[in-house]
Write a protein that holds these residues in place. Sequence first.
Motif, PDB file in Angstrom:
ATOM      1  N   ASP A 112       0.858  -1.274  -0.092  1.00 13.22           N
ATOM      2  CA  ASP A 112       0.039  -0.115  -0.080  1.00 13.22           C
ATOM      3  C   ASP A 112       0.730   1.524  -0.073  1.00 13.22           C
ATOM      4  OD1 ASP A 112      -2.477  -1.463   0.152  1.00 13.22           O
ATOM      5  OD2 ASP A 112      -2.463  -1.422   2.058  1.00 13.22           O
ATOM      6  N   VAL A 113       1.899   1.308   0.808  1.00  9.11           N
ATOM      7  CA  VAL A 113       2.817   2.387   0.869  1.00  9.11           C
ATOM      8  C   VAL A 113       4.161   1.663   1.236  1.00  9.11           C
ATOM      9  CG1 VAL A 113       3.430   4.386   1.961  1.00  9.11           C
ATOM     10  CG2 VAL A 113       1.091   4.033   1.727  1.00  9.11           C
ATOM     11  N   LEU A 114       5.299   2.191   0.701  1.00  2.36           N
ATOM     12  CA  LEU A 114       6.537   1.793   0.946  1.00  2.36           C
ATOM     13  C   LEU A 114       7.131   3.163   1.105  1.00  2.36           C
ATOM     14  CD1 LEU A 114       8.765  -0.205   0.823  1.00  2.36           C
ATOM     15  CD2 LEU A 114       9.237   0.176  -1.650  1.00  2.36           C
ATOM     16  N   ALA A 115       7.737   3.217   2.297  1.00  2.00           N
ATOM     17  CA  ALA A 115       8.591   4.231   2.951  1.00  2.00           C
ATOM     18  C   ALA A 115      10.014   4.029   2.866  1.00  2.00           C
ATOM     19  CB  ALA A 115       7.929   4.704   4.209  1.00  2.00           C
ATOM     20  N   LEU A 116      10.759   5.273   2.802  1.00  2.00           N
ATOM     21  CA  LEU A 116      12.312   5.023   2.765  1.00  2.00           C
ATOM     22  C   LEU A 116      12.538   6.254   3.641  1.00  2.00           C
ATOM     23  CD1 LEU A 116      15.100   3.870   1.462  1.00  2.00           C
ATOM     24  CD2 LEU A 116      14.652   5.621  -0.257  1.00  2.00           C
ATOM     25  N   ASP A 117      13.473   5.850   4.574  1.00  3.87           N
ATOM     26  CA  ASP A 117      13.673   6.799   5.430  1.00  3.87           C
ATOM     27  C   ASP A 117      15.427   7.444   5.485  1.00  3.87           C
ATOM     28  OD1 ASP A 117      15.852   5.318   6.808  1.00  3.87           O
ATOM     29  OD2 ASP A 117      14.747   5.105   8.512  1.00  3.87           O
ATOM     30  N   ALA A 118      16.003   8.722   5.836  1.00  6.23           N
ATOM     31  CA  ALA A 118      17.305   8.873   5.436  1.00  6.23           C
ATOM     32  C   ALA A 118      18.306   8.027   5.591  1.00  6.23           C
ATOM     33  CB  ALA A 118      17.412  10.273   6.179  1.00  6.23           C
ATOM     34  N   LYS A 119      18.141   6.887   6.540  1.00  4.45           N
ATOM     35  CA  LYS A 119      19.259   5.839   6.665  1.00  4.45           C
ATOM     36  C   LYS A 119      19.255   4.885   5.747  1.00  4.45           C
ATOM     37  CE  LYS A 119      20.070   7.267  11.655  1.00  4.45           C
ATOM     38  NZ  LYS A 119      20.021   6.864  12.787  1.00  4.45           N
ATOM     39  N   GLY A 120      17.995   4.863   5.115  1.00  5.15           N
ATOM     40  CA  GLY A 120      17.992   3.895   3.996  1.00  5.15           C
ATOM     41  C   GLY A 120      17.214   2.628   4.468  1.00  5.15           C
ATOM     42  N   ALA A 121      16.442   2.871   5.666  1.00  2.00           N
ATOM     43  CA  ALA A 121      15.513   1.774   6.055  1.00  2.00           C
ATOM     44  C   ALA A 121      14.080   1.835   5.365  1.00  2.00           C
ATOM     45  CB  ALA A 121      15.561   2.122   7.775  1.00  2.00           C
ATOM     46  N   LEU A 122      13.879   0.633   5.206  1.00  2.00           N
ATOM     47  CA  LEU A 122      12.361   0.724   4.338  1.00  2.00           C
ATOM     48  C   LEU A 122      11.446   0.103   5.159  1.00  2.00           C
ATOM     49  CD1 LEU A 122      14.213  -0.881   1.455  1.00  2.00           C
ATOM     50  CD2 LEU A 122      12.671   1.448   1.145  1.00  2.00           C
ATOM     51  N   SER A 123       9.973   0.800   5.189  1.00  2.00           N
ATOM     52  CA  SER A 123       9.119   0.145   5.907  1.00  2.00           C
ATOM     53  C   SER A 123       7.823   0.071   4.783  1.00  2.00           C
ATOM     54  CB  SER A 123       8.637   1.528   6.995  1.00  2.00           C
ATOM     55  OG  SER A 123       9.755   1.569   7.981  1.00  2.00           O
ATOM     56  N   ILE A 124       6.981  -0.980   5.316  1.00  2.00           N
ATOM     57  CA  ILE A 124       5.776  -0.943   4.544  1.00  2.00           C
ATOM     58  C   ILE A 124       4.513  -0.736   5.408  1.00  2.00           C
ATOM     59  CG2 ILE A 124       4.308  -2.821   3.323  1.00  2.00           C
ATOM     60  CD1 ILE A 124       6.791  -3.994   2.256  1.00  2.00           C
ATOM     61  N   ILE A 125       3.708   0.170   4.828  1.00  2.00           N
ATOM     62  CA  ILE A 125       2.600   0.508   5.758  1.00  2.00           C
ATOM     63  C   ILE A 125       1.337  -0.123   5.068  1.00  2.00           C
ATOM     64  CG2 ILE A 125       1.197   2.318   6.457  1.00  2.00           C
ATOM     65  CD1 ILE A 125       4.866   3.094   5.733  1.00  2.00           C
ATOM     66  N   GLU A 126       0.664  -0.971   5.497  1.00  2.00           N
ATOM     67  CA  GLU A 126      -0.822  -1.903   5.071  1.00  2.00           C
ATOM     68  C   GLU A 126      -1.504  -1.027   5.753  1.00  2.00           C
ATOM     69  OE1 GLU A 126      -2.938  -4.830   3.401  1.00  2.00           O
ATOM     70  OE2 GLU A 126      -1.034  -3.845   2.911  1.00  2.00           O
ATOM     71  N   ILE A 127      -2.629  -0.421   4.730  1.00  2.00           N
ATOM     72  CA  ILE A 127      -3.441   0.328   5.025  1.00  2.00           C
ATOM     73  C   ILE A 127      -4.890  -0.612   5.210  1.00  2.00           C
ATOM     74  CG2 ILE A 127      -5.543   1.796   4.016  1.00  2.00           C
ATOM     75  CD1 ILE A 127      -3.023   3.187   2.702  1.00  2.00           C
ATOM     76  N   LYS A 128      -5.589  -0.616   6.412  1.00  2.00           N
ATOM     77  CA  LYS A 128      -6.859  -1.310   6.724  1.00  2.00           C
ATOM     78  C   LYS A 128      -7.814  -0.263   6.926  1.00  2.00           C
ATOM     79  CE  LYS A 128      -5.395  -5.391   5.756  1.00  2.00           C
ATOM     80  NZ  LYS A 128      -5.631  -5.200   4.490  1.00  2.00           N
ATOM     81  N   SER A 129      -8.922  -0.303   6.047  1.00  2.00           N
ATOM     82  CA  SER A 129     -10.014   0.684   6.119  1.00  2.00           C
ATOM     83  C   SER A 129     -10.982   0.135   7.058  1.00  2.00           C
ATOM     84  CB  SER A 129     -10.583   1.194   4.687  1.00  2.00           C
ATOM     85  OG  SER A 129     -10.905  -0.320   4.203  1.00  2.00           O
ATOM     86  N   SER A 130     -11.143  -0.919   7.334  1.00  2.00           N
ATOM     87  CA  SER A 130     -12.342  -1.538   8.436  1.00  2.00           C
ATOM     88  C   SER A 130     -11.822  -2.804   8.809  1.00  2.00           C
ATOM     89  CB  SER A 130     -13.505  -1.569   7.450  1.00  2.00           C
ATOM     90  OG  SER A 130     -13.468  -2.698   6.434  1.00  2.00           O
TER      91      SER A 130
END
Length: 159
Positions: free
Chosen positions: A49-67
């Motif tokens: 749903d969303v892939l995030a990259l921080d300044a140190k190169g760490a990657l996070s995945i954010i899974e969106i749950k609408s209900s």
Amino acid sequence: MMIDAPVPKPDGRQSQTAAAIQRGVLRFLAAHGQAGLPEVSLASGRRADVLALDAKGALSIIEIKSSVTDFRTDAKWPEYRPFCDRLLFAVGVDFPLELLPDDVGILVADAFGAELIRAAPEHPLAAATRKALTLRFARAAAGRLAGLYDPDLRPAQEW
């Protein structure tokens, strides 16, 4: 490897609630120095749903749950863990947080922002996986940006 469209268009599957949560998550990430990219295809064929990259190169995945129904009927989220250093759920303000697993981070979001309720445990990626995901993130982001400049752009190869 799947090709990301230069600028993803709504496909009708995302509810207004999910779109609002996504917007709030992207605002939260930007406010915390992270680059967030929605709808990123992974090597597994799944789409984060969303892939995030921080300044140190760490990657996070954010899974969106609408209900609650969305959460209970979607069992694919554990498949995202091998593709991120941190896995988080983003939910709306009325979502019962006790339903979410203990081993993920939690963001509560609306269209205006998000609040980190629980930090995600870190599961550091292998160097080769990190490199491949970072390249995928960069190529998808650059391709989408190029698509904004030229909506008729058709890539000669995969992003």
